[in-house]
Design a protein around this motif. Structure first.
Motif, PDB file in Angstrom:
ATOM      1  N   PRO A 190       0.818  -1.220   0.000  1.00  0.00           N
ATOM      2  CA  PRO A 190       0.000   0.000   0.000  1.00  0.00           C
ATOM      3  C   PRO A 190       0.849   1.267   0.000  1.00  0.00           C
ATOM      4  O   PRO A 190       0.442   2.287  -0.551  1.00  0.00           O
ATOM      5  CB  PRO A 190      -0.809  -0.107   1.302  1.00  0.00           C
ATOM      6  CG  PRO A 190      -0.101  -1.101   2.154  1.00  0.00           C
ATOM      7  CD  PRO A 190       0.626  -2.021   1.204  1.00  0.00           C
ATOM      8  N   VAL A 191       2.051   1.209   0.587  1.00  0.00           N
ATOM      9  CA  VAL A 191       2.869   2.429   0.665  1.00  0.00           C
ATOM     10  C   VAL A 191       3.695   2.612  -0.610  1.00  0.00           C
ATOM     11  O   VAL A 191       3.664   3.676  -1.233  1.00  0.00           O
ATOM     12  CB  VAL A 191       3.777   2.391   1.915  1.00  0.00           C
ATOM     13  CG1 VAL A 191       4.690   3.603   1.949  1.00  0.00           C
ATOM     14  CG2 VAL A 191       2.914   2.352   3.179  1.00  0.00           C
ATOM     15  N   PRO A 234      -7.501   8.071  -0.272  1.00  0.00           N
ATOM     16  CA  PRO A 234      -8.572   7.115   0.091  1.00  0.00           C
ATOM     17  C   PRO A 234      -8.183   5.667  -0.215  1.00  0.00           C
ATOM     18  O   PRO A 234      -8.476   4.753   0.546  1.00  0.00           O
ATOM     19  CB  PRO A 234      -9.768   7.556  -0.765  1.00  0.00           C
ATOM     20  CG  PRO A 234      -9.477   8.981  -1.120  1.00  0.00           C
ATOM     21  CD  PRO A 234      -7.978   9.084  -1.220  1.00  0.00           C
ATOM     22  N   LEU A 235      -7.471   5.486  -1.337  1.00  0.00           N
ATOM     23  CA  LEU A 235      -7.015   4.143  -1.707  1.00  0.00           C
ATOM     24  C   LEU A 235      -5.957   3.654  -0.714  1.00  0.00           C
ATOM     25  O   LEU A 235      -5.910   2.471  -0.369  1.00  0.00           O
ATOM     26  CB  LEU A 235      -6.453   4.195  -3.128  1.00  0.00           C
ATOM     27  CG  LEU A 235      -6.162   2.875  -3.813  1.00  0.00           C
ATOM     28  CD1 LEU A 235      -7.375   1.971  -3.820  1.00  0.00           C
ATOM     29  CD2 LEU A 235      -5.679   3.116  -5.240  1.00  0.00           C
ATOM     30  N   LEU A 236      -5.122   4.571  -0.239  1.00  0.00           N
ATOM     31  CA  LEU A 236      -4.111   4.210   0.762  1.00  0.00           C
ATOM     32  C   LEU A 236      -4.800   3.668   2.022  1.00  0.00           C
ATOM     33  O   LEU A 236      -4.383   2.646   2.566  1.00  0.00           O
ATOM     34  CB  LEU A 236      -3.264   5.440   1.116  1.00  0.00           C
ATOM     35  CG  LEU A 236      -2.313   5.253   2.305  1.00  0.00           C
ATOM     36  CD1 LEU A 236      -1.178   4.288   1.948  1.00  0.00           C
ATOM     37  CD2 LEU A 236      -1.723   6.585   2.774  1.00  0.00           C
ATOM     38  N   LEU A 291      -7.679   2.241   2.296  1.00  0.00           N
ATOM     39  CA  LEU A 291      -8.226   0.908   2.013  1.00  0.00           C
ATOM     40  C   LEU A 291      -7.098  -0.130   1.969  1.00  0.00           C
ATOM     41  O   LEU A 291      -7.223  -1.228   2.517  1.00  0.00           O
ATOM     42  CB  LEU A 291      -8.987   0.942   0.678  1.00  0.00           C
ATOM     43  CG  LEU A 291      -9.860  -0.250   0.370  1.00  0.00           C
ATOM     44  CD1 LEU A 291     -11.086  -0.284   1.280  1.00  0.00           C
ATOM     45  CD2 LEU A 291     -10.320  -0.234  -1.096  1.00  0.00           C
ATOM     46  N   GLY A 292      -5.999   0.244   1.311  1.00  0.00           N
ATOM     47  CA  GLY A 292      -4.858  -0.667   1.191  1.00  0.00           C
ATOM     48  C   GLY A 292      -4.245  -0.978   2.549  1.00  0.00           C
ATOM     49  O   GLY A 292      -3.889  -2.130   2.827  1.00  0.00           O
ATOM     50  N   MET A 293      -4.132   0.047   3.396  1.00  0.00           N
ATOM     51  CA  MET A 293      -3.560  -0.185   4.738  1.00  0.00           C
ATOM     52  C   MET A 293      -4.486  -1.098   5.545  1.00  0.00           C
ATOM     53  O   MET A 293      -4.025  -1.979   6.273  1.00  0.00           O
ATOM     54  CB  MET A 293      -3.395   1.139   5.493  1.00  0.00           C
ATOM     55  CG  MET A 293      -2.457   2.124   4.832  1.00  0.00           C
ATOM     56  SD  MET A 293      -0.732   1.727   5.032  1.00  0.00           S
ATOM     57  CE  MET A 293      -0.410   2.448   6.605  1.00  0.00           C
ATOM     58  N   ALA A 294      -5.800  -0.874   5.401  1.00  0.00           N
ATOM     59  CA  ALA A 294      -6.763  -1.702   6.147  1.00  0.00           C
ATOM     60  C   ALA A 294      -6.636  -3.154   5.692  1.00  0.00           C
ATOM     61  O   ALA A 294      -6.705  -4.090   6.502  1.00  0.00           O
ATOM     62  CB  ALA A 294      -8.185  -1.190   5.934  1.00  0.00           C
ATOM     63  N   SER A 295      -6.429  -3.363   4.387  1.00  0.00           N
ATOM     64  CA  SER A 295      -6.310  -4.738   3.880  1.00  0.00           C
ATOM     65  C   SER A 295      -4.991  -5.361   4.332  1.00  0.00           C
ATOM     66  O   SER A 295      -4.944  -6.526   4.732  1.00  0.00           O
ATOM     67  CB  SER A 295      -6.411  -4.735   2.352  1.00  0.00           C
ATOM     68  OG  SER A 295      -6.917  -5.957   1.905  1.00  0.00           O
ATOM     69  N   ASN A 296      -3.930  -4.561   4.278  1.00  0.00           N
ATOM     70  CA  ASN A 296      -2.606  -5.051   4.696  1.00  0.00           C
ATOM     71  C   ASN A 296      -2.644  -5.501   6.163  1.00  0.00           C
ATOM     72  O   ASN A 296      -2.071  -6.526   6.518  1.00  0.00           O
ATOM     73  CB  ASN A 296      -1.580  -3.924   4.524  1.00  0.00           C
ATOM     74  CG  ASN A 296      -0.190  -4.442   4.231  1.00  0.00           C
ATOM     75  OD1 ASN A 296      -0.015  -5.567   3.769  1.00  0.00           O
ATOM     76  ND2 ASN A 296       0.806  -3.621   4.505  1.00  0.00           N
ATOM     77  N   GLU A 297      -3.347  -4.712   6.987  1.00  0.00           N
ATOM     78  CA  GLU A 297      -3.443  -5.064   8.416  1.00  0.00           C
ATOM     79  C   GLU A 297      -4.203  -6.374   8.629  1.00  0.00           C
ATOM     80  O   GLU A 297      -3.978  -7.083   9.592  1.00  0.00           O
ATOM     81  CB  GLU A 297      -4.161  -3.946   9.194  1.00  0.00           C
ATOM     82  CG  GLU A 297      -3.239  -2.778   9.495  1.00  0.00           C
ATOM     83  CD  GLU A 297      -3.993  -1.504   9.828  1.00  0.00           C
ATOM     84  OE1 GLU A 297      -5.205  -1.595  10.173  1.00  0.00           O
ATOM     85  OE2 GLU A 297      -3.386  -0.430   9.715  1.00  0.00           O
ATOM     86  N   ARG A 298      -5.135  -6.679   7.698  1.00  0.00           N
ATOM     87  CA  ARG A 298      -5.914  -7.916   7.844  1.00  0.00           C
ATOM     88  C   ARG A 298      -5.186  -9.138   7.289  1.00  0.00           C
ATOM     89  O   ARG A 298      -5.635 -10.272   7.471  1.00  0.00           O
ATOM     90  CB  ARG A 298      -7.243  -7.781   7.071  1.00  0.00           C
ATOM     91  CG  ARG A 298      -8.189  -6.797   7.702  1.00  0.00           C
ATOM     92  CD  ARG A 298      -9.363  -6.461   6.791  1.00  0.00           C
ATOM     93  NE  ARG A 298      -9.924  -5.200   7.249  1.00  0.00           N
ATOM     94  CZ  ARG A 298     -11.197  -4.901   7.329  1.00  0.00           C
ATOM     95  NH1 ARG A 298     -12.097  -5.788   6.946  1.00  0.00           N
ATOM     96  NH2 ARG A 298     -11.598  -3.737   7.755  1.00  0.00           N
TER      97      ARG A 298
END
Ligand code: GLY
Length: 393
Positions: A57-58, A67-69, A71-78
């Motif tokens: 994501p980074v 906004p995409l960041l 979402l990407g960070m939220a997915s990476n954390e999961r």
């Protein structure tokens, strides 16, 4: 092939059995939706079967894509929990690896750009550390001597998308998702509502809710009323797979990337010795030919970054199609056609966004509520009447 009972009906019909469609189906079944059916002539393939599987994501972030960041960070954390749960459900390892990523600069112009990117990361509070060329080479001794500096991003990791796809197919089957190996020939619409699909086998399957997860083919589904989805453009990526012999290991310890001659280049080293080098970015329709020029450019640029790559056996060349929406962000949730839900348009981030997409879309399917995190990605942002609203400003 599985045959459907005459008059078959699904709670949820997922059109497209790539990484997104399978993950949505699995999560929907886990949410208690009965009779979840996936239709795809070749489930477990698609763009993710070609992708390198960087979870970045980074380092994939472009200016203006905050906004995409999120979402990407939220997915990476999961991801860690998602991969562990999938392994538990399927008995298959996904190759998830918390390795971090090093983005490097090859000349002084690259270094100036990377410095700016670092300042942008710092403004956003992202974990990104500036390194001199010497410090970058200390982390990755195979880097070219001329590397001028780099960014170490500790939380951009990797997964093996082929293993993940295999695990998803097994997990779906164990969760009693019916995977029907045929194409969706036509979306069925009655009284202004999506009610199912006619399949390539000429069978008809009705459904309470239809999820469209067909990547760059999503908007081309016959029967889809005009204006419901924007065109999802196919963006070709050619990619190479090399093998690092035991004597050369560890060749690289983490994902390494750079922008070379304006093109994103990345090397993703797996624990099993596979080294993936990607990827071209070409907008030429639905063609997936691997070209001599594409392979040459990837090897030339990779050799500039990590000269030792040309010593390695080249095992495979392939090409896939990224599904690019008009703003390069995904379409998640209900469309303007009642009964039709979108999970498509993930462009360069399909593998990364799989866990969060599956959770958000399954939440909507189970409750009828669009989760907060999905709202900036509403398909209706492209509705002809609202085409001035953008998810990614
Ligand atoms: N996410 C890497 C690519 O699309 O090439």
């Amino acid at each position: 092939m599985t045959r459907l009972a005459p008059g078959a009906h699904a709670d949820v019909l997922v059109i497209g059995g790539g990484i997104i469609g399978l993950a949505v189906a699995w999560r929907a079944a886990q949410r208690g939706l009965k009779n979840v059916v996936v239709v795809d002539p070749s489930p477990g393939h698609g763009a993710a079967g070609v992708a390198a599987g960087m979870l970045a994501p980074v380092t994939e972030l472009q200016y203006g894509e905050e906004p995409l960041l999120r979402l990407g960070m939220a997915s990476n954390e999961r991801y860690a929990a998602f991969a562990a749960e999938l392994t538990e459900a399927s008995g298959e390892d996904t190759g998830y690896r918390r390795c971090g990523t090093l983005a490097v600069a090859l000349d002084s112009d690259d270094r100036a750009e990377l410095r700016e990117l670092h300042a942008f990361h710092e403004r956003l509070g992202l974990d990104s550390t500036w390194l001199t060329g010497r410090e970058a080479r200390k982390l990755e001794p195979m880097l070219a001597p001329g590397v001028r500096g780099g960014l170490h991003v500790a939380d951009d990791h990797q997964v093996d998308p082929r293993r993940l796809l295999k695990a998803l197919v097994f997990a779906c089957e164990r969760a009693r998702v019916l995977i029907h190996r045929t194409e969706a020939a036509e979306l069925l619409v009655q009284d202004g509502r999506a009610i199912g699909a006619r399949l390539g086998t000429r069978e008809t399957l009705t459904a309470d809710q239809v999820v469209l997860a067909a990547g760059p083919h999503s908007h081309r589904l016959p029967g889809l009323p005009e204006g419901v989805l924007p065109a999802i453009r196919p963006v070709k990526g050619q990619i190479l797979r090399l093998r690092v012999p035991d004597a050369y290991r560890p060749f690289l310890n983490r994902n390494v990337r750079a922008v070379v001659r304006g093109q994103h280049l990345y090397l993703v080293p797996r624990e099993n010795g596979e080294l993936v080098i990607g990827a071209t970015t070409e907008e030429q329709g639905y063609d997936t030919t691997v070209t001599a020029g594409g392979v040459y450019e990837l090897l030339r640029d990779a050799h500039e970054l990590v000269p030792g790559v040309t010593e390695l056996p080249l095992v495979e060349t392939s090409a896939g199609l990224r599904p690019g929406s008009p703003d390069n962000a995904p379409l998640l949730g209900p469309t303007d056609l009642p009964g039709l839900v979108a999970a498509t348009g993930h462009y360069r981030n399909g593998v990364l966004l799989t866990p969060v997409t599956a959770d958000l879309v399954a939440e909507y399917l189970a409750t009828g509520e669009v989760p907060e995190l999905a709202r900036p990605f509403a398909p209706s942002r492209f509705s002809p009447a609202r085409s001035t609203t953008k998810a990614v400003a």
